[in-house]
Write an enzyme that holds these catalytic residues in place. Structure first.
Site, PDB file in Angstrom:
ATOM      1  N   SER A  58     -32.495 -40.009   5.818  1.00 50.25           N
ATOM      2  CA  SER A  58     -32.031 -40.765   6.557  1.00 50.25           C
ATOM      3  C   SER A  58     -33.291 -41.152   7.346  1.00 50.25           C
ATOM      4  O   SER A  58     -33.572 -39.995   8.014  1.00 50.25           O
ATOM      5  CB  SER A  58     -30.935 -40.978   6.941  1.00 50.25           C
ATOM      6  OG  SER A  58     -30.941 -41.986   8.027  1.00 50.25           O
ATOM      7  N   TYR A 104     -24.176 -36.962  11.434  1.00 49.79           N
ATOM      8  CA  TYR A 104     -24.806 -37.626  10.250  1.00 49.79           C
ATOM      9  C   TYR A 104     -26.215 -37.479  10.242  1.00 49.79           C
ATOM     10  O   TYR A 104     -26.843 -36.632   9.350  1.00 49.79           O
ATOM     11  CB  TYR A 104     -24.570 -39.112  10.654  1.00 49.79           C
ATOM     12  CG  TYR A 104     -25.416 -39.708   9.163  1.00 49.79           C
ATOM     13  CD1 TYR A 104     -24.643 -39.862   7.533  1.00 49.79           C
ATOM     14  CD2 TYR A 104     -26.572 -40.180   9.784  1.00 49.79           C
ATOM     15  CE1 TYR A 104     -25.047 -40.594   6.540  1.00 49.79           C
ATOM     16  CE2 TYR A 104     -26.782 -41.384   8.591  1.00 49.79           C
ATOM     17  CZ  TYR A 104     -26.427 -40.781   6.645  1.00 49.79           C
ATOM     18  OH  TYR A 104     -27.077 -42.094   6.268  1.00 49.79           O
TER      19      TYR A 104
END
Length: 273
Positions: free
Chosen positions: A161, A174
């Site tokens: 990500s 995350y």
């Protein structure tokens, strides 16, 4: 006269005929696009899903309608026996064939939860454990479980990500999981290089999928577009094409790398254009 356009069209697709692939989290979003692209390139694709059985069936049906081959595999990551359950379904679907390509795409990162409970002052121990179990533990032990099925020269692609490259305080846990995934990729690339197995990471940015509710806001879309060098929100096919390249023989000499597929998000001030 040589048809140069025809040659370009032929080169735009990787040759994965006779190959097999497992794509986790492939029932919707980027995972579905990845599964469809690998199937278009000729691979038999195992479409993993957690809870959305109907969506997984839709992915399989779309692949088959386009002339490809696929089958669904269910396992809920973060639960006891998750990898074992997936492996059982995978081996049944492969019917004795090896697994050539593994794409670790499934992740716990639905933005309505991440944005509301991901900051350091609101993050709970339970949420932290859940995100790490799904985003880090499951991919690592899935690699461990599938390596005996993978022939020399196989491909492992992990989906990271943009959160690992920029600071997003509302996504601390995350982002940490995706940072761990990138470290895992480099370490595995070194460990598995002797078998000719490549391990790489694709790092998407904001991507327009039906499961990304935050991008439905016109205001946020405008902001993210302005922060991206290529001037638009990413599309699932953008990520799928990057994965297909790393899964192909064209990427045989690339391993331990992170392919930034963000369209140039957050590269610098826009007034510098």
């Amino acid at each position: 006269m040589t048809d140069l356009k025809g040659m370009t069209d032929l080169k735009s697709r990787a040759d994965l005929k006779g190959k097999t692939a497992l794509v986790t989290g492939a029932s919707r979003g980027m995972g579905r696009a990845i599964a469809q692209r690998l199937a278009t390139d000729g691979a038999l694709v195992a479409v993993h899903y957690s809870r959305h059985a109907d969506a997984a069936k839709e992915t399989v049906a779309a692949i088959e309608q386009a002339g490809g081959e696929a089958f669904p595999v269910q396992a809920e990551f973060g639960t006891d026996g998750d990898v074992g359950t997936l492996l059982t379904g995978l081996t049944a679907g492969l019917r004795g064939r090896p697994l050539d390509i593994l794409v670790n795409n499934a992740a716990c990162g639905n933005l309505e939860t991440v944005w509301s409970a991901g900051s350091v002052d609101q993050l709970t121990s339970e949420r932290f454990d859940e995100v790490f179990a799904i985003n880090v533990k499951a991919p690592l032990f899935l690699v461990q479980a599938t390596l005996p099925l993978m022939p020399d020269g196989g491909r492992i692609v992990n989906i990271s990500s943009l959160a690992t490259r920029i600071a997003l305080p509302s996504q601390i846990a995350y982002a940490m999981t995706k940072g761990a995934l990138e470290v895992m990729s480099r370490t595995l690339a070194n460990a598995l290089g002797g078998r000719g197995i490549t391990v790489n990471t694709v790092r998407p940015g904001s991507t327009d999928t039906e499961v990304n509710d935050t991008l439905r806001s016109p205001e946020l879309r405008a902001v993210l577009t302005d922060l991206t060098a290529l001037g638009r929100i990413g599309r699932p096919a953008d990520i799928a094409d990057a994965v297909a390249f790393l899964a192909s023989d064209d990427a045989r000499w690339i391993t331990g790398n992170v392919l930034d597929a963000t369209g140039g998000a957050y590269l610098g001030p826009m007034w510098a254009r």
